[in-house]
Design an enzyme around this catalytic site. Sequence first.
Site, short mmCIF file in Angstrom:
data_model
loop_
_atom_site.label_atom_id
_atom_site.label_comp_id
_atom_site.label_asym_id
_atom_site.label_seq_id
_atom_site.Cartn_x
_atom_site.Cartn_y
_atom_site.Cartn_z
N SER A 28 -17.30 -59.84 68.61
CA SER A 28 -15.98 -59.16 68.18
C SER A 28 -14.86 -60.04 68.82
CB SER A 28 -16.04 -57.86 68.66
OG SER A 28 -16.83 -57.02 68.25
N HIS A 59 -14.80 -58.91 62.68
CA HIS A 59 -16.19 -59.55 62.00
C HIS A 59 -15.92 -60.16 60.66
CE1 HIS A 59 -19.13 -58.81 65.51
NE2 HIS A 59 -18.18 -58.03 65.75
N HIS A 81 -24.25 -54.68 63.22
CA HIS A 81 -24.41 -53.58 64.31
C HIS A 81 -25.20 -52.48 63.66
CE1 HIS A 81 -20.73 -55.86 65.03
NE2 HIS A 81 -21.06 -55.64 66.29
N TYR A 83 -24.84 -49.40 64.53
CA TYR A 83 -23.77 -48.23 64.41
C TYR A 83 -23.15 -48.38 62.92
CZ TYR A 83 -20.00 -51.61 65.63
OH TYR A 83 -19.22 -52.62 65.79
N GLU A 84 -23.14 -49.52 62.26
CA GLU A 84 -22.59 -49.31 60.92
C GLU A 84 -23.43 -48.67 60.18
OE1 GLU A 84 -20.90 -53.40 59.57
OE2 GLU A 84 -22.06 -53.98 61.56
N ALA A 111 -18.89 -58.99 73.04
CA ALA A 111 -17.82 -58.29 73.87
C ALA A 111 -18.57 -57.16 74.43
CB ALA A 111 -16.63 -57.81 73.04
N MET A 209 -22.55 -52.81 72.31
CA MET A 209 -23.37 -52.12 71.18
C MET A 209 -24.09 -53.08 70.28
SD MET A 209 -20.12 -49.75 70.26
CE MET A 209 -19.25 -48.78 71.63
N SER A 210 -24.37 -54.31 70.71
CA SER A 210 -25.08 -55.41 69.77
C SER A 210 -26.05 -56.05 70.40
CB SER A 210 -23.69 -56.08 69.29
OG SER A 210 -23.46 -56.98 70.42
N ASN A 233 -13.38 -55.23 78.95
CA ASN A 233 -12.82 -53.98 79.76
C ASN A 233 -13.55 -53.28 80.62
OD1 ASN A 233 -14.26 -53.23 77.03
ND2 ASN A 233 -14.31 -51.48 78.28
N HIS A 245 -11.01 -50.04 70.75
CA HIS A 245 -11.38 -51.16 70.21
C HIS A 245 -10.59 -52.28 70.37
CE1 HIS A 245 -13.83 -53.72 67.43
NE2 HIS A 245 -12.62 -53.69 66.54
N1 HPA Z 1 -19.02 -50.04 75.78
C1 HPA Z 1 -19.81 -50.42 74.96
N2 HPA Z 1 -19.56 -51.40 73.99
C2 HPA Z 1 -18.47 -52.02 74.37
C3 HPA Z 1 -17.50 -51.91 75.31
C4 HPA Z 1 -17.73 -50.80 76.26
O1 HPA Z 1 -17.04 -50.43 77.13
N3 HPA Z 1 -16.63 -52.83 75.34
C5 HPA Z 1 -16.97 -53.86 74.30
N4 HPA Z 1 -18.06 -53.44 73.90
#
Ligand code: HPA
Length: 271
Positions: A28, A59, A81, A83-84, A111, A209-210, A233, A245
């Site tokens: 991302s 993406h 992903h 989650y999609e 990320a 998440m990937s 983050n 996001h």
């Molecule tokens: N958690 C999960 N996935 C992420 C995060 C997070 O804090 N930041 C970027 N992808």
Amino acid sequence: MNNEIEISNEIKKKLGIQEVRIAVILGSGLNGFAEKLEKAESVSYKEIEGFPQTSVSGHKGELIHGYIGDKEVICLNGRFHLYEGHEPQTIAKVIKILKNLGVKRLIVTNAAGSLRQDMSPGTLMLIKDHINFSGKNPLVGANDEEYGPRFPAMNNAYTKHLRDKCKKVADKLNIDIKEGTYFMVLGPNFETAAEVKAFGMLGGDAAGMSTVPEVISAVHCGMEVLGISVITNYAAGLLNNTPTHQETLTEANKAAEKLSKLVSEFIKEEK
Ligand code: HPA
């Protein structure tokens, strides 16, 4: 339904390529790397019959072929992903397509949220290992022995000599890079503060998440893997904070140049 061999043949035809040994999957907000490719030609996933389609903002959904110096690279700008709603096997399919294109080394970027107070946003983290907490596995189902064994080992998934080389390249470029364990969650929600605390205690350094399904599939079919996370983050609650996001995209964009430089130089020095 097109199989992986048919799809890779179509890609070869569309992009006019024979065999590509290096593939890069962009996370991302990290698509800046694509601009480093010389003589770049791209094809949208939509134009490749049977290729899975992606949906997340940040993406793009295109395969790019080009060169970094004299090294030929294929780049996935837009990943899949879980989650999609993608099946884990869809991710395995994409990796098998890369394998059929000739890929021997896979570079994955993402990320991720820091699970450690001493790893701040903007940091690059070389992935030395992962914890698959997604509850899903791309290798579930009948095993195709043509690609790899039923029970592949994962203890050297992030190839040691590639990590060593990456550290040397980072050193040369004066880029600070940490090393840590990527903790994969299914998403799409960010974690609770209690989860963040637990994941840190379980040995995770960054949550995301990937990546893990791609790496499992790649190792299964015999590829060597280099993984780099951009810490975008602090994971939720680590500093009484709430991630978004947008924040991850903004921070990823800021770090993208540093990451692109590192990956390009790494590729240039490939044998
Ligand atoms: N958690 C999960 N996935 C992420 C995060 C997070 O804090 N930041 C970027 N992808």
